[in-house]
Design an enzyme around this catalytic site. Structure first.
Site, PDB file in Angstrom:
ATOM      1  CE  LYS A   1      -0.360  -1.903  -2.737  1.00 38.20           C
ATOM      2  NZ  LYS A   1       0.452  -3.130  -2.794  1.00 38.20           N
ATOM      3  CG  ASN A   2       1.597  -2.919   0.766  1.00 38.98           C
ATOM      4  OD1 ASN A   2       0.856  -3.430  -0.073  1.00 38.98           O
ATOM      5  ND2 ASN A   2       2.720  -2.291   0.450  1.00 38.98           N
TER       6      ASN A   2
ATOM      7  CB  CYS B   1       6.842  -8.341 -10.847  1.00 45.90           C
ATOM      8  SG  CYS B   1       7.508  -7.350  -9.543  1.00 45.90           S
TER       9      CYS B   1
ATOM     10  NE  ARG C   1       8.282  -7.907  -5.293  1.00 50.19           N
ATOM     11  CZ  ARG C   1       7.122  -7.291  -5.159  1.00 50.19           C
ATOM     12  NH1 ARG C   1       6.520  -6.792  -6.207  1.00 50.19           N
ATOM     13  NH2 ARG C   1       6.545  -7.182  -3.987  1.00 50.19           N
TER      14      ARG C   1
ATOM     15  CG  ASP D   1       6.347   0.341  -1.460  1.00 49.43           C
ATOM     16  OD1 ASP D   1       7.015  -0.218  -2.349  1.00 49.43           O
ATOM     17  OD2 ASP D   1       5.632  -0.294  -0.650  1.00 49.43           O
TER      18      ASP D   1
ATOM     19  NE  ARG E   1      -1.253  -4.361  -8.475  1.00 45.78           N
ATOM     20  CZ  ARG E   1      -0.064  -4.868  -8.181  1.00 45.78           C
ATOM     21  NH1 ARG E   1       0.913  -4.746  -9.034  1.00 45.78           N
ATOM     22  NH2 ARG E   1       0.138  -5.507  -7.056  1.00 45.78           N
TER      23      ARG E   1
END
Ligand code: EPU
Length: 420
Positions: free
Chosen positions: A22-23, A118, A123, A306, A398
């Site tokens: 994803k990233n 968030c 952030r 993560d 997500r």
């Protein structure tokens, strides 16, 4: 709202395929905005965040050919119909900020909604803004939007105050079309930054030093079309290794790449999990009941933030006591209260959680609060005895495609239930 219903305890046996990262996918898609030529991306993960970015791209006027069955996507930004990333999209996905650099560099103007705080922390994006200003852009904040404008961007020496992944990516993309040389000091070394650099270089960018903390970019007049295969997802890989470590089992992770997940592998091996490498992926075996492992999160090559919730889940049922220290985000322990509902023993003191392993966890209803917290809860639910229901799994989706199906294929009792 959709939920996962898990009946545990489970043992995981079989094989699964790790998707594209994803990233890496999100910045690489944004990199395609730097050229008017067509770009072809493969190993595209089937994720909500990719969908959200493509929604934004269609508002910008990008032509998109997504083929889910082949996991490929063609993108072409021959011209642009809007230079604005609206609040509605940025608030659901902060990575939308990654259009800032490419659009500013190519079109001289961009408006991106300022992302709010968030679930995992404040952030801010001050480092992105500081860098664009030092490259000659005028950046203002109007009605909640960052409005950046420039006649042209100039290369600059930029020293980031902290390691920022999307900050490094945004600057690197903008610098590709700037006049002269840009040097990014204290750059992020994450494998996803390297994958983006490889993609940009295949478009004609002149980048060196990616994977180190100093990246140099010599601006060029124009970038061209390219093809690129996204690297496999190290966080999805690490998440499944944690699930096997906690539950016990024997699983082949096809397409997993050990090089990008170094410290996670070291830590999980310390827990007693056997991880062996072959050229197609990794074989992971565990008897369950792991040894406790302490971690401190840090930028790559340190232990990834993560992976923090998932390694915590492993420790919930370990022999011993572990200290989990979160150094990247100030509020990334939201899963702790939920894990306690399953009977976990966790004491939080500042940015450290002390986890004492239990003989067993008991199923309960819990709530997902962010993407990786959800993954930690899934692992805890797989180990817990009885029924665990995880609400708000849209957070999970997500960043993980078909996690329920992948786990069910390994023999786990996991069902995605739709409840309005
Ligand atoms: N920071 C600032 N100012 C900035 C930029 C960052 O103070 O201008 C701070 C942040 O608040 C944070 C630290 O620096 O405390 C690191 O943040 P970073 O900018 O590296 O995070 P990010 O780029 O927004 C990416 C990933 C995250 C991952 C972090 C850290 C993407 C799209 N997102 O976020 O992924 O946690 O790096 O590795 O690449 C996830 O996938 O679940 C996820 C949250």
């Amino acid at each position: 709202m959709d939920k996962y219903r898990i009946i545990g305890p489970n043992r995981l046996i079989g094989e699964l395929e790790i998707d594209g990262a994803k990233n890496a996918a999100l910045p690489i898609f944004c990199g395609s905005l730097l050229t008017s030529d067509p770009v072809f991306i493969s190993n595209v993960p089937k994720l909500k965040d990719v969908e959200t970015l493509l929604k934004l791209f269609s508002e910008l006027g990008v032509s998109i050919e997504l083929n889910s069955s082949t996991a490929t996507c063609g993108l072409q930004t021959a011209s642009i119909s809007s230079l604005e990333a609206p609040y509605e999209l940025v608030k659901t996905m902060r990575a939308s900020i990654l259009v800032l650099g490419p659009l500013l560099a190519r079109f001289g103007e961009v408006k991106v909604s300022l992302p709010g705080g968030c679930a995992i922390g404040n952030r801010p994006i001050d480092q992105h803004i500081k860098a664009f200003e030092s490259m000659g852009a005028k950046v203002t904040l109007v009605d909640g939007y960052i409005h950046a404008k420039c006649r042209k961007l100039n290369g600059s020496r930029i020293k980031n105050d902290m390691v920022t992944v999307t900050g490094t990516e945004n600057i690197m993309m903008a610098a590709c079309l700037a006049e002269g040389e840009t040097i990014i000091e204290n750059a992020a070394r994450e494998p996803e930054v390297v994958d983006l650099a490889i993609f940009l270089k295949s478009m004609g960018a002149r980048i060196s030093g990616e994977g180190t903390d100093v990246i140099s970019i010599l601006g060029v007049k124009k970038l061209f079309g390219a093809e690129h295969k996204i690297i496999s997802d190290r966080i999805e890989t690490g998440t499944f290794i944690c699930a096997i470590a906690a539950c016990g089992g024997d699983v082949f992770l096809r397409n997993a790449n050990i090089n990008s997940i170094g410290v996670t592998v070291t830590k999980l091996r310390q827990s007693g999990t056997d991880i062996s490498v072959d050229k197609e992926g990794l074989t992971v075996t565990s008897k369950g009941k792991p040894e406790s492992v302490s971690v401190k999160t840090a930028p790559f090559p340190g232990f990834a933030t993560d992976m923090q919730a998932q390694i915590m889940a492993v420790n919930l049922v370990s022999n011993g006591t572990a200290r989990i220290t979160e150094n990247i985000f100030e509020n990334r322990f939201m899963h702790v209260q939920e894990m306690k509902r399953l009977g976990a023993h966790i004491k939080v003191n500042g940015n450290t959680a002390v986890v004492t392993g239990r003989e067993r966890l008991c199923g309960a209803e819990v709530m997902a609060t962010d993407l990786r917290a959800s993954a930690g809860l899934v692992i805890a639910g797989l180990v817990a005895e009885g029924e665990t229901v995880i609400d708000r799994i849209y957070h999970l989706e997500r960043g993980y495609a078909d996690m329920d199906k992948k786990l069910a294929n390994l023999g786990a009792d996991v069902l995605r239930v739709n409840q309005c």
